[in-house]
Motif scaffolding. Structure first.
Motif, short mmCIF file in Angstrom:
data_model
loop_
_atom_site.label_atom_id
_atom_site.label_comp_id
_atom_site.label_asym_id
_atom_site.label_seq_id
_atom_site.Cartn_x
_atom_site.Cartn_y
_atom_site.Cartn_z
N LEU A 16 4.02 1.53 10.33
CA LEU A 16 4.29 2.55 9.30
C LEU A 16 3.00 3.01 8.62
N ALA A 17 2.02 2.10 8.57
CA ALA A 17 0.77 2.42 7.87
C ALA A 17 -0.39 2.53 8.85
N ASP A 64 4.15 -4.28 0.92
CA ASP A 64 5.00 -3.12 1.20
C ASP A 64 4.14 -2.12 2.00
N TRP A 65 4.31 -2.13 3.33
CA TRP A 65 3.40 -1.35 4.19
C TRP A 65 3.64 0.16 4.09
N SER A 66 4.86 0.57 3.72
CA SER A 66 5.03 2.02 3.58
C SER A 66 4.24 2.50 2.35
N SER A 106 0.95 5.27 2.17
CA SER A 106 0.73 6.45 1.32
C SER A 106 -0.48 6.26 0.41
N LEU A 107 -0.75 5.01 0.00
CA LEU A 107 -1.94 4.79 -0.83
C LEU A 107 -3.22 5.05 -0.04
N ILE A 108 -3.21 4.70 1.24
CA ILE A 108 -4.40 4.98 2.07
C ILE A 108 -4.62 6.49 2.12
N GLU A 109 -3.52 7.21 2.29
CA GLU A 109 -3.63 8.67 2.35
C GLU A 109 -4.20 9.22 1.03
N SER A 110 -3.65 8.74 -0.10
CA SER A 110 -4.07 9.33 -1.39
C SER A 110 -5.39 8.78 -1.90
N HIS A 111 -5.68 7.49 -1.66
CA HIS A 111 -6.83 6.87 -2.33
C HIS A 111 -8.01 6.58 -1.40
N VAL A 112 -7.77 6.51 -0.08
CA VAL A 112 -8.88 6.22 0.83
C VAL A 112 -9.25 7.51 1.57
N ASN A 113 -8.27 8.12 2.23
CA ASN A 113 -8.58 9.34 2.98
C ASN A 113 -8.87 10.52 2.06
N ASN A 114 -8.20 10.56 0.92
CA ASN A 114 -8.34 11.74 0.06
C ASN A 114 -8.93 11.47 -1.32
N ARG A 115 -9.18 10.22 -1.64
CA ARG A 115 -9.80 9.89 -2.93
C ARG A 115 -9.13 10.60 -4.10
N ALA A 116 -7.86 10.27 -4.36
CA ALA A 116 -7.15 10.89 -5.49
C ALA A 116 -8.02 10.72 -6.73
#
Ligand code: UTP
Length: 500
Positions: free
Chosen positions: A34-35, A63-65, A69-79
């Protein structure tokens, strides 16, 4: 079928264990997918049962889901954090009330005492941090903090609770959040110290959740070994979730606890349960309230209490623009002067509300770039990076403030209540900041003040610093007035040690 090599066929029990493990592995694989993190199982076939179980337990605790989404927002996109348009300083109740507030303070103190007497207040200590900066290779609460007896941080908090219980004729149940990394050692410490005489039934230890560190470049979760993830605690904000998932809030409900007095483990001077603060918070029907100290200078490394769109919030020192940090009022005072020292009173039902399954737990994660040692899957080598290579994700407890309908801030005197131990001592005492040495000095200063207020002469050096070493145990006094109950010397000798 009999194996051809003459080995015994697996027993039914072994077969069952094997199939449970196989099921757990395939379930873990699905979750990791999922992640996009299937590499976590790279070595699984080569692990023995115990190591495999350890790895699976770690995977199952996450919780891998959510990680996806945290990887997407905080690692790939640096929210990024956005500076709000409308920031004002938060109002606060001063240490010393003006004439028109005196009645309210008297009422508040009486209410706080009444809540304590009625068993409506619990003490809550967050002690799940890693204590990296202090460099103490054991739970931080086991660190010797006081200047003469070397009482540990947990011992100081326990002493305060003992005295408060005696004064208010009540039980103050004590909840302590650990982390999976220090839980066993913390429990052993309490066991070894006989739960400080508070009764094991009245102390509940529970671990917070962990989060994996993520490679900042590849967005892959890091391993520290073939059977271990690079995990760290999910921040003090995780406390608001762990209070619920551990069953602590249910236990509080059963005991009739209404207010949770939240403090950190690393401040030996903290008022673990403060009747005035609890009373002001209850009188104003606040959901989560905070203590502040006046900042020593505009850019002191303390969060700033602000009103953002009329909601209480803490803006971190690094996020408050210098132009705002430097602003002064007409009286020459700092406009943003209220610094957070991480002391809160939180209503029990507010914690329950935050954990209401229908809404979902709403505290955000913050990104921190850190150096994290890891296992290079390709080579099998352990890599010790020189630069930050990983993203850690943490929640902060003060992010619950904007979710409150009502929240107040109370000033406290720095010397009365704030002697944090964060960093190791520097080689040069002049370079020590929030270290064991600075904490001991503040403890001595407070003890001297209390003695002086009771009429005892305390010698000070030319620079105003207290000359002798003085320690007042919390079981002797948690407020200056307590000293009136005991016989005091007329003066303290220079270069002496005085223990009360
Ligand atoms: P800090 O962040 O100031 O310090 O935690 P730390 O984690 O103990 O040490 P460093 O940063 O690695 O040097 C403030 C308080 O919050 C608790 C700590 O135990 C301390 O009481 N805390 C922090 C947690 O309980 N869990 C966490 O995930 C983080």
């Amino acid at each position: 079928m009999t194996p051809g090599n003459g080995a015994k066929p697996p027993s039914d029990r072994t077969r069952t264990t094997m199939s449970i493990t196989t099921d757990r592995i395939s379930c873990a694989r699905e979750q990791l997918a999922l992640a996009g993190q299937e590499h976590v199982l790279h070595f699984v076939d080569a692990l023995n049962d115990a190591d495999c179980t350890r790895l699976l337990s770690q995977i199952e605790s996450i919780d891998w889901s959510e990680i996806g989404s945290l990887i997407e927002s905080h690692v790939n996109n640096r929210a990024g954090w956005q500076l709000p348009d409308c920031i004002d300083p938060a109002p606060w109740y001063p240490c010393v009330p003006a004439a028109e507030l005196q009645d309210k303070y008297t009422k508040a103190r009486a209410l706080g005492e009444q809540l304590l007497r009625g068993g409506k207040v619990a003490a809550f200590t967050v002690a799940g941090g890693q204590g990296t900066r202090l460099g103490w290779d054991a739970p931080k609460g086991t660190f010797a903090a006081t200047p003469i007896t070397g009482t540990t941080l947990f011992g100081c908090l326990a002493g305060y609770i003992t005295k408060a219980q005696a004064r208010f004729g009540c039980t103050v149940p004590w909840y302590i959040m650990t982390s999976p990394a220090n839980d066993a050692d913390t429990r052993a410490f309490f066991e070894d110290h006989g739960y400080f005489g508070l009764g094991s039934d009245n102390i509940m230890l529970f671990p917070q959740a962990m989060m994996p560190a993520i490679d900042a470049t590849t967005a892959k979760v890091l391993l520290t070994s073939r059977d271990g993830l690079a995990l760290s605690p999910n921040g003090h904000g995780g406390a608001l979730k762990a209070l619920h998932t551990s069953g602590a809030t249910a236990d509080m409900r059963a005991r009739g606890v209404e207010q949770i007095s939240y403090t950190q483990v690393d401040n030996p001077l903290v008022k673990v349960v403060d009747p005035l603060f609890i009373g002001l918070h209850a009188l104003d029907e606040a959901q989560m309230s905070s203590k502040m100290v006046s900042k020593a200078h505009p850019t002191e490394k303390l969060g700033n209490f602000c009103l953002v769109d009329d909601k209480m919030a803490v803006i971190e020192y690094s996020d408050l623009p210098d132009e705002l940090a430097q602003q002064r009022t007409a009286d020459g005072e700092l406009r943003f002067s209220a610094g957070s020292i991480a002391i809160h009173v939180i209503r029990h039902d507010f914690v329950e509300q935050l954990n209401d399954a229908t809404r979902g737990f709403a505290l955000p994660y913050h990104r921190a770039d850190k150096k994290v040692d890891y296992l290079d899957i390709a080579t099998g080598d352990i890599i010790e990076p020189d630069e930050p290579n990983a993203v850690k994700l943490e929640m902060f407890v003060f992010d619950a403030l904007p979710l409150c309908e009502s929240s107040i801030v109370c000033e406290t005197d720095r010397i009365e209540e704030f002697a944090p131990i964060k960093n190791a001592d520097a080689a040069d005492p002049a370079d020590c900041v929030d270290s064991p040495l600075t904490s001991r000095r503040l403890q001595i200063e407070r003890a001297a003040r209390w003695l002086e207020s009771a009429g005892v002469r305390v010698p000070r050096n030319g620079d105003g610093n207290v000359d002798p070493v003085i320690e007042i145990r919390p079981t002797t006094a948690i407020e200056p007035d307590d000293l009136r109950q005991i016989e005091l010397p007329q003066h303290v000798e220079r270069a002496s040690e005085t223990l009360l």
